[in-house]
Design a protein around this motif. Structure first.
Motif, PDB file in Angstrom:
ATOM      1  N   SER A 347      10.249  31.680  32.978  1.00 40.58           N
ATOM      2  CA  SER A 347      10.092  31.186  31.961  1.00 40.58           C
ATOM      3  C   SER A 347       9.533  31.778  30.790  1.00 40.58           C
ATOM      4  O   SER A 347       9.795  31.992  29.764  1.00 40.58           O
ATOM      5  CB  SER A 347       9.283  29.702  31.970  1.00 40.58           C
ATOM      6  OG  SER A 347      10.078  28.844  32.906  1.00 40.58           O
ATOM      7  N   TYR A 351      10.338  32.417  26.450  1.00 37.65           N
ATOM      8  CA  TYR A 351       9.307  31.983  25.259  1.00 37.65           C
ATOM      9  C   TYR A 351       8.969  33.085  24.466  1.00 37.65           C
ATOM     10  O   TYR A 351       8.719  32.866  23.221  1.00 37.65           O
ATOM     11  CB  TYR A 351       8.217  31.099  25.954  1.00 37.65           C
ATOM     12  CG  TYR A 351       8.514  29.912  26.603  1.00 37.65           C
ATOM     13  CD1 TYR A 351       8.861  29.471  27.857  1.00 37.65           C
ATOM     14  CD2 TYR A 351       8.255  28.639  25.643  1.00 37.65           C
ATOM     15  CE1 TYR A 351       9.413  28.328  28.305  1.00 37.65           C
ATOM     16  CE2 TYR A 351       8.596  27.198  26.042  1.00 37.65           C
ATOM     17  CZ  TYR A 351       8.980  27.176  27.453  1.00 37.65           C
ATOM     18  OH  TYR A 351       9.456  26.099  27.849  1.00 37.65           O
ATOM     19  N   HIS A 410       4.506  27.970  28.813  1.00 39.51           N
ATOM     20  CA  HIS A 410       5.179  27.063  27.970  1.00 39.51           C
ATOM     21  C   HIS A 410       4.708  27.234  26.658  1.00 39.51           C
ATOM     22  O   HIS A 410       4.975  26.408  25.772  1.00 39.51           O
ATOM     23  CB  HIS A 410       5.414  25.947  28.567  1.00 39.51           C
ATOM     24  CG  HIS A 410       6.387  25.820  29.787  1.00 39.51           C
ATOM     25  ND1 HIS A 410       6.333  24.802  30.740  1.00 39.51           N
ATOM     26  CD2 HIS A 410       6.802  26.904  30.517  1.00 39.51           C
ATOM     27  CE1 HIS A 410       7.005  25.014  31.898  1.00 39.51           C
ATOM     28  NE2 HIS A 410       7.521  26.315  31.700  1.00 39.51           N
ATOM     29  N   PRO A 412       3.869  29.765  23.910  1.00 40.50           N
ATOM     30  CA  PRO A 412       3.789  31.156  23.612  1.00 40.50           C
ATOM     31  C   PRO A 412       2.690  31.561  22.540  1.00 40.50           C
ATOM     32  O   PRO A 412       2.373  32.783  22.403  1.00 40.50           O
ATOM     33  CB  PRO A 412       5.307  31.334  22.761  1.00 40.50           C
ATOM     34  CG  PRO A 412       5.900  29.896  22.545  1.00 40.50           C
ATOM     35  CD  PRO A 412       4.980  29.049  23.486  1.00 40.50           C
ATOM     36  N   THR A 444       6.324  21.374  22.713  1.00 43.21           N
ATOM     37  CA  THR A 444       6.533  21.506  24.536  1.00 43.21           C
ATOM     38  C   THR A 444       5.955  20.344  25.229  1.00 43.21           C
ATOM     39  O   THR A 444       4.911  20.013  25.106  1.00 43.21           O
ATOM     40  CB  THR A 444       5.587  22.939  24.965  1.00 43.21           C
ATOM     41  OG1 THR A 444       5.970  23.891  24.163  1.00 43.21           O
ATOM     42  CG2 THR A 444       5.797  23.117  26.391  1.00 43.21           C
ATOM     43  N   ASP A 488      14.725  26.634  28.312  1.00 42.97           N
ATOM     44  CA  ASP A 488      14.370  27.861  28.202  1.00 42.97           C
ATOM     45  C   ASP A 488      14.942  29.096  29.030  1.00 42.97           C
ATOM     46  O   ASP A 488      15.278  29.964  28.861  1.00 42.97           O
ATOM     47  CB  ASP A 488      12.713  27.993  28.861  1.00 42.97           C
ATOM     48  CG  ASP A 488      12.764  27.533  30.204  1.00 42.97           C
ATOM     49  OD1 ASP A 488      11.836  28.245  30.775  1.00 42.97           O
ATOM     50  OD2 ASP A 488      13.495  26.899  30.756  1.00 42.97           O
TER      51      ASP A 488
END
Length: 551
Positions: A347, A351, A410, A412, A444, A488
């Motif tokens: 992930s 991001y 999650h 960034p 998010t 993502d």
């Protein structure tokens, strides 16, 4: 055998058969270290993992490290002792300490990278050369698994012990005493209050917690067979903390009946709960008019762009799936990129790539402390007040560590060190009414609602409630706001193709584009829409989505 002796033997057997379970039995296990070494502050980069001795000293500071792999312990630990043989005599305290880190390497550990030592466990004040001495370390050994210790000293003379490389009977030992717990034969109580709620080709179940003398480890769900009998194998199962289950792929108009049992770690299964029934039904088709196509001419200038990023599902797991009726309806009402790809796995690098134009060399999901990024991003491009990040279930602004359903990987904005002050002000928990007044908003959902830990259906239901809050906002109703819904990455089974839905007043209803786009295209498109003329990293060469979706 005399009749009196026979009667006594039979009576004793009956007492054993009907009496209480046998008491716990003591067990002792001795373990040799899987790794040991010492480190020297005067030689911070030198490894001593192959030496025949483990040394501790107060000046220069030397510390010894030992790791043991404890296995086969079946009951509570009552006593743990670290035993070593001294290579020289000494007087003065040598202290054993707990060490939380267990991943250090015997041939790689140095003073520079050694794990920190923890609380003191016990000390020994004097030892004769060749004698075996013992340190009480019970507080650091909970049961099976890797455990590390350190030996420290404030003496001005080095104290040495034989290492595991010395071989023979003089090597270090960890002696663990435990009690073996009698077998658990008591089943949990039945789950209570089973309910069944029908949906489209599905039934959702919920029930109350069962109890157990040791602890419930899970639940098993049973669907009654069409002939009225109950199957021996469950339809599904859940963890002890999950007391809901959704049975999917059912026939609408058919009644289904369920019951649930509880199980414990010993495999004991409860009696079944009361039954509950429900009949799935097809939903009423939603109205065709959606949030797109209301202003066929795109605005002269876009004021707001919103991204919503979901998790870990491929294009085909969302588009065309009966588990995602809202997302599929939204794709039909707005715009759908049918050839859109994520950048990489896992992930975090996705991001980072979608917000900075490059994964920045990241290949894991570690927190910001492992990946401080002083690079340009869409956040730094827009500057103070130009962006906002809405993080569902984040307990406080710009939290740099995981907490409950919030995953920092999650988020960034939390990784860019050059916006850390703004992060404290604009990277905020998602509230009941989302604030999308900034030029750029990154949304998010939490680990369940983004479908990372929960089903596609759960994410679809969340989006069904959330996106209308955006499209009914003053910003969207002004005709100058666009929303992008993307994922993502896929589940590593579909070449990283993911669904991306474009929601904007100027996007013509039912638009589909087969142009190959990526997260870099999303970044490029957003930069263009917000009037930025410098495109970050991969965005500089990526295809823009503006023409395809009339943005």
């Amino acid at each position: 055998m005399h009749s009196r002796m026979l009667r006594r033997a039979v009576s004793a057997a009956v007492v054993l058969a009907i009496g209480a379970a046998a008491p716990a039995e003591a067990a002792t296990a001795t373990f040799s270290p899987s790794a040991d070494s010492y480190v020297d502050a005067s030689r911070p980069s030198t490894n001593f993992g192959t030496q025949l001795e483990l040394r501790t000293d107060g000046s220069p500071v030397m510390r010894s490290y030992l790791r043991f792999d404890v296995q086969g312990i079946s009951g509570p630990v009552t006593k743990a002792t670290l035993s070593l043989v001294a290579s020289n005599s000494f007087r003065g305290a040598v202290t054993s300490r707990a060490v939380s880190g267990t991943s250090w390497s015997e041939t790689g550990i140095t003073n520079a990278n050694a794990p920190a030592t923890g609380a003191a466990l016990s000390s020994v004040s004097s030892i004769a050369k060749g004698a075996r001495t013992s340190f009480a370390v019970t507080g650091a050994v909970a049961g099976n698994g890797a455990v590390s210790f350190a030996l420290t000293s404030t003496l001005q003379k080095a104290v040495a012990f034989s290492s595991r490389e010395a071989g023979g009977a003089g090597g270090p030992q960890l002696v663990v005493e435990s009690t073996a717990t009698p077998p658990d034969t008591t089943a949990p109580s039945p789950p209570s209050g089973l309910t069944a709620t029908a949906g489209d080709t599905k039934v959702s179940l919920g029930w109350g917690a069962a109890t157990d003398n040791v602890g419930v480890t899970g639940y098993r769900v049973y669907r009654r067979n069409p002939d009225g009998t109950w199957p021996t194998a469950g339809t599904g199962s859940t963890a002890a903390s999950t007391r809901t289950f959704t049975d999917t792929g059912l026939a609408n108009g058919t009644a289904y009946t369920y019951r649930v049992t509880a199980v414990d770690a010993a495999g004991n299964q409860s009696a079944p709960s009361t039954t509950a029934s429900a009949t799935p039904q097809a939903p009423t088709p939603p109205p065709q008019q959606g949030p797109c196509g209301t202003a066929p001419v795109r605005p002269a200038a876009w004021q707001h762009v919103v991204w919503i990023v979901m998790e870990n599902h491929s294009y085909s797991q969302v588009i065309g799936s009966s588990s995602a009726p809202y997302e599929n309806a939204l794709a039909g009402q707005c715009g759908l990129a049918t050839n859109y790809f994520a950048i990489t796995h896992p992930s975090l690098p996705n991001y980072v790539a979608m917000t900075s134009g490059n994964p920045q060399g990241i290949t894991d999901d570690n927190p910001p402390s492992s990946h401080p990024l002083g690079v340009a991003s869409i956040f730094s491009q827009l500057g103070t007040g130009g962006w906002r990040s809405l993080q569902e279930s984040m307990p406080s602004n710009c939290l740099l560590t995981n907490s409950g359903q919030y995953a920092v990987k999650h988020n960034p904005a939390a990784y860019y060190t050059n916006i850390r002050t703004d992060c404290q002000n604009y990277d905020v928990p998602l509230g009941a009414t989302p604030d999308i007044s900034a030029r750029f908003t990154f949304v998010t959902p939490n680990l369940c609602n983004d479908t990372h830990d929960c089903s596609v259906t759960t994410g679809d239901d969340w989006l069904k409630a959330f996106i209308p809050k955006l499209t009914s906002s003053p910003q969207y109703q002004s005709g100058t706001t666009a929303i992008f819904l993307t994922w993502d990455e896929d589940d590593s089974a579909s070449g990283n193709q993911v669904a991306t839905i474009v929601i904007a007043p100027s996007t013509i209803t039912g638009t589909k584009s087969a142009v190959r786009f990526s997260h870099y295209s999303l970044l490029r498109t957003t930069e263009e829409m917000l009037g930025l003329t410098t495109y970050l990293g991969g965005a500089a060469s990526a295809a823009s989505m503006r023409s395809a979706f009339n943005l």
